[in-house]
Write a protein that holds these residues in place. Structure first.
Motif, short mmCIF file in Angstrom:
data_model
loop_
_atom_site.label_atom_id
_atom_site.label_comp_id
_atom_site.label_asym_id
_atom_site.label_seq_id
_atom_site.Cartn_x
_atom_site.Cartn_y
_atom_site.Cartn_z
N GLY A 462 -28.67 -10.50 -46.83
CA GLY A 462 -27.81 -9.33 -46.65
C GLY A 462 -26.49 -9.79 -46.06
O GLY A 462 -26.35 -10.94 -45.65
N ARG A 463 -25.52 -8.91 -46.06
CA ARG A 463 -24.19 -9.21 -45.50
C ARG A 463 -23.82 -8.10 -44.52
O ARG A 463 -24.35 -6.99 -44.62
CB ARG A 463 -23.13 -9.24 -46.61
N VAL A 464 -22.88 -8.39 -43.66
CA VAL A 464 -22.42 -7.38 -42.70
C VAL A 464 -22.05 -6.09 -43.42
O VAL A 464 -22.39 -4.99 -42.98
CB VAL A 464 -21.24 -7.93 -41.87
N ASN A 465 -21.36 -6.21 -44.57
CA ASN A 465 -20.98 -5.00 -45.31
C ASN A 465 -22.20 -4.20 -45.75
O ASN A 465 -22.13 -2.98 -45.85
CB ASN A 465 -20.13 -5.36 -46.53
N ASP A 466 -23.33 -4.87 -46.03
CA ASP A 466 -24.54 -4.13 -46.40
C ASP A 466 -25.03 -3.31 -45.21
O ASP A 466 -25.47 -2.18 -45.36
CB ASP A 466 -25.66 -5.09 -46.84
N LEU A 467 -24.96 -3.92 -44.02
CA LEU A 467 -25.36 -3.19 -42.81
C LEU A 467 -24.47 -1.96 -42.61
O LEU A 467 -24.93 -0.88 -42.27
CB LEU A 467 -25.21 -4.09 -41.58
N LEU A 468 -23.16 -2.16 -42.85
CA LEU A 468 -22.22 -1.04 -42.65
C LEU A 468 -22.47 0.06 -43.67
O LEU A 468 -22.40 1.25 -43.35
CB LEU A 468 -20.77 -1.54 -42.74
N ARG A 469 -22.77 -0.34 -44.91
CA ARG A 469 -23.06 0.68 -45.94
C ARG A 469 -24.32 1.44 -45.55
O ARG A 469 -24.41 2.65 -45.70
CB ARG A 469 -23.24 0.02 -47.31
N TRP A 470 -25.31 0.70 -45.02
CA TRP A 470 -26.57 1.33 -44.58
C TRP A 470 -26.29 2.31 -43.44
O TRP A 470 -26.83 3.42 -43.40
CB TRP A 470 -27.54 0.23 -44.16
N ALA A 471 -25.40 1.92 -42.53
CA ALA A 471 -25.08 2.79 -41.38
C ALA A 471 -24.27 4.01 -41.82
O ALA A 471 -24.21 5.00 -41.09
CB ALA A 471 -24.31 2.00 -40.33
N ASP A 472 -23.63 3.93 -42.99
CA ASP A 472 -22.94 5.08 -43.59
C ASP A 472 -21.99 5.79 -42.60
O ASP A 472 -22.09 7.00 -42.39
CB ASP A 472 -24.00 6.07 -44.13
N GLY A 473 -21.13 5.01 -42.01
CA GLY A 473 -20.10 5.59 -41.14
C GLY A 473 -20.52 5.76 -39.68
O GLY A 473 -19.75 6.24 -38.87
N ARG A 474 -21.78 5.38 -39.36
CA ARG A 474 -22.21 5.49 -37.95
C ARG A 474 -21.94 4.17 -37.24
O ARG A 474 -21.82 3.12 -37.88
CB ARG A 474 -23.71 5.77 -37.87
N LEU A 475 -21.93 4.22 -35.92
CA LEU A 475 -21.84 2.99 -35.13
C LEU A 475 -23.18 2.27 -35.21
O LEU A 475 -24.23 2.90 -35.37
CB LEU A 475 -21.54 3.30 -33.67
N LEU A 476 -23.13 0.95 -35.06
CA LEU A 476 -24.36 0.14 -35.12
C LEU A 476 -24.47 -0.69 -33.85
O LEU A 476 -23.54 -1.43 -33.51
CB LEU A 476 -24.22 -0.87 -36.27
#
Ligand SMILES: Cc1cc2nc3c(=O)[nH]c(=O)nc-3n(C[C@H](O)[C@H](O)[C@H](O)COP(=O)(O)OP(=O)(O)OC[C@H]3O[C@@H](n4cnc5c(N)ncnc54)[C@H](O)[C@@H]3O)c2cc1C
Length: 573
Positions: A462-476
């Protein structure tokens, strides 16, 4: 031409360059519904300007599922009469474009490069190879891609059509603006007549001639020099190396500077510094351009001229990037010389910064005060970029006696001593600017996170961008290493009450204790988040850390509140 867009809008294969000259797409005008209705409509977000900045914002909002209207006075990409401008796009911009779903097209059309060489006369006085700077290698995006700016704009337009949510209105020119406590009102002129629009938030992405600056009374710090340049975009029968070559003193250009880069479609950007008193129409005449090219490449090289454009530049920065309901971004907020590719790249970052904040406020996940941090963060970046590019401009066109002496001494030393080569300044390439004065970041945060690799629980990459897409605009919240019972309780309480997701980041062997976990066997994710050992990092949707810390305690709760423009009480977490 207007209908040709309909045939190509969703196809992945069209070309803007056909033979000589750039053939840009033409997007169809559609009569806005307000004209027939005879009354203004109301929108939460209106973006004015469909250049690279406005389109990046529109695409990011579309991706977050936020509705908006974008108005552009033109019916195409590229700016009227200046179709070929930006060429170099940095890793941070490419990472943003990957998140928006247009990176693959940019990579397919553009040219990756990493070697830069600078010459003074016949001597090489400076060189770099970005592949040897390991930080660049960890991201899935390269250090740089060269591509004509209008291609990126075209890809963004198509992606916006694909995503929906944002309405693109071509040939809609904003001619007047006012704002009060209720809303902003824009008057728009179109081929079918004029109409009015009301909006809660207006984004001024109208570029360096922004009419908003006057409408809102923005104060601007400006500086204009007398440096003159002329671009020749050309194809050759022979091929120079795919490297960025710059001459500070080019013997074939009367000892003035020259830039040489490859872009998409096998087109080379050759950019010649001209005499300060040169006449733009004279230096861009075809015979004159050909003569210059022959002096550089010799009489035997066949050259096809694709596009020619003389230009001058200035440096400007508005003193505030937010005025009530209006947010200025891209060239409307600051204008810099092209050296270092800081204009478009920072416009893209402006857009990425505001997009998630607007989305979070629209979705009720963040307080409206979060929007103030847009000015705090991006104005700091704008000022930094103005400062850096002004320094380069002074090196390339020294005006005072002291500047001339400094340049002469630097070049003399650089010819012989490696230490002096760092002082040779043909442009410090754009970077992801840090945020040090932001009300949304703790002192431990404000740094960009690269799009590095980790492993999902099943071992797939996975990549950081995948995590961000998964978070869908939320903070992680990324918690590195094992977590105590108390830490797990806090994470659960936090994610139960705030729009935050928490993920435990483990090495290859550790047993997970949190519900969501990923593995970081090479430590790349941890390194990218700027933390070491047992720690946490609060990651924002724009791939910046808002804060980092050691133990999962009240400092994390406080940081989450700050990043959302509010105060979170520890009990509620
Ligand atoms: C020679 C040169 C080389 C450059 N090289 C690079 C580079 O390598 N990398 C890089 O990052 N940057 C580079 N830049 C800078 C880059 O081109 C600009 O920073 C960038 O275009 C700014 O984008 P923008 O969207 O903010 O504004 P613009 O591109 O100017 O777009 C503004 C948009 O607003 C629309 N508009 C204006 N007024 C209105 C109105 N009243 N109503 C409705 N619409 C309106 C226009 O039609 C236009 O589409 C270069 C610039 C030059 C001149």
């Amino acid at each position: 031409m207007a209908d040709s867009y309909a045939e190509t809008a969703y196809s992945n294969g069209y070309e803007f360059t056909q033979g000589s000259g750039y053939q840009l797409p033409a997007y169809a005008f559609k009569e806005p519904p307000e004209i027939a209705a005879g009354e203004p409509s109301h929108h939460e977000i209106v973006i004015v300007g469909g250049g690279i900045t406005g389109l990046t914002l529109a695409c990011a909002l579309a991706q977050y599922g936020i509705s908006a209207v974008l108005l552009d006075e033109d019916n195409t990409v590229g700016v009227k009469g200046a179709s070929s401008r930006g060429i170099c796009y940095t890793q941070k911009s490419l990472e943003i474009f990957e998140r928006l779903g247009v990176f693959d097209r940019i990579a397919a059309k553009g040219i990756q490069w990493s070697v830069g060489r600078t010459f003074a006369g016949q001597d090489e006085v400076y060189s770099f190879d970005l592949r040897q700077q390991s930080a660049f290698n960890l991201s899935s995006q390269p250090a740089f891609i060269n591509i004509q700016q209008f291609y990126i704009e075209g890809y963004l337009v198509e992606r916006i059509y694909q995503l929906g949510n944002v309405e693109l209105r071509w040939q809609n020119r904003v001619t007047a603006f006012e704002q009060d406590n209720e809303c902003a009102t824009l008057t728009v002129s179109t081929p079918a007549g004029d109409y009015r629009l009301r909006a809660d938030h207006v984004i001024d992405a109208t570029g360096c001639h922004s009419p908003f600056r006057q409408w809102i009374g923005a104060s601007v710090t400006a500086k204009k020099g007398d440096d003159r340049w002329c671009i020749a975009d050309v194809r050759f029968s022979t091929h120079p190396p795919v490297e960025r070559h710059t001459w500070i003193e080019a013997p074939f250009n009367e000892n003035r500077a020259v830039w040489q880069h490859l872009m998409g479609d096998n087109v080379w950007r050759i950019d010649y510094q001209m005499a300060p008193d040169s006449d733009p129409s004279e230096v861009s005449r075809e015979e004159v351009v050909r003569e210059r090219l022959t002096r550089q490449f010799g009489p035997d090289t066949e050259v096809e001229i694709v596009w020619v454009g003389p230009y001058a530049y200035r440096s400007e920065c508005v003193d505030r990037m937010r005025h009530g309901r209006v947010f200025l971004m891209g060239d409307s907020a600051k204008v810099v010389s092209p050296f270092g590719a800081r204009g478009g790249n920072t416009g893209i970052a402006d857009a990425d910064n505001l997009a998630w904040k607007l989305a979070a406020v629209m979705k009720g996940r963040a307080a409206p005060t979060l929007l103030d941090s847009y000015h705090e963060e991006r104005h700091e970046a704008a000022q930094q970029n103005v400062k850096v590019t002004n320094r380069t401009a002074r090196f390339l066109r020294p005006s005072s006696r002291a500047e001339k002496m400094f340049r002469q001494a630097t070049l003399g030393l650089a010819r012989q001593h490696p230490f002096a080569r760092q002082l040779v300044n043909t442009g410090r390439m754009a970077v992801a600017n840090p945020y040090t004065h932001s009300s949304a970041c703790e002192a431990t945060g404000g740094l960009s996170v690269q799009n590095v690799e980790f492993q999902w629980p099943d071992g797939s990459p996975g990549r950081v961008n995948d995590l961000l897409r998964w978070a869908d605009g939320r903070l992680l919240v990324l918690v590195f290493g094992s977590a105590s019972e108390a830490a797990l309780r806090r994470m659960a309480a936090l994610t139960g009450t705030a729009p935050v997701l928490a993920v435990q980041v483990l090495d290859a062997e550790d047993r997970p204790s949190a519900r969501e976990f990923v593995r970081d066997p090479k430590g790349h994710l941890q390194g990218a988040c700027h933390v070491f050992g047992h720690a946490w990092a609060l990651l924002r949707p724009d791939a910046y850390v808002a804060a980092t810390g050691e133990s999962v305690d009240a400092t994390l709760v406080h940081a989450v509140g700050k990043a959302l423009g509010t105060v979170l009480e520890e009990e509620s977490a």
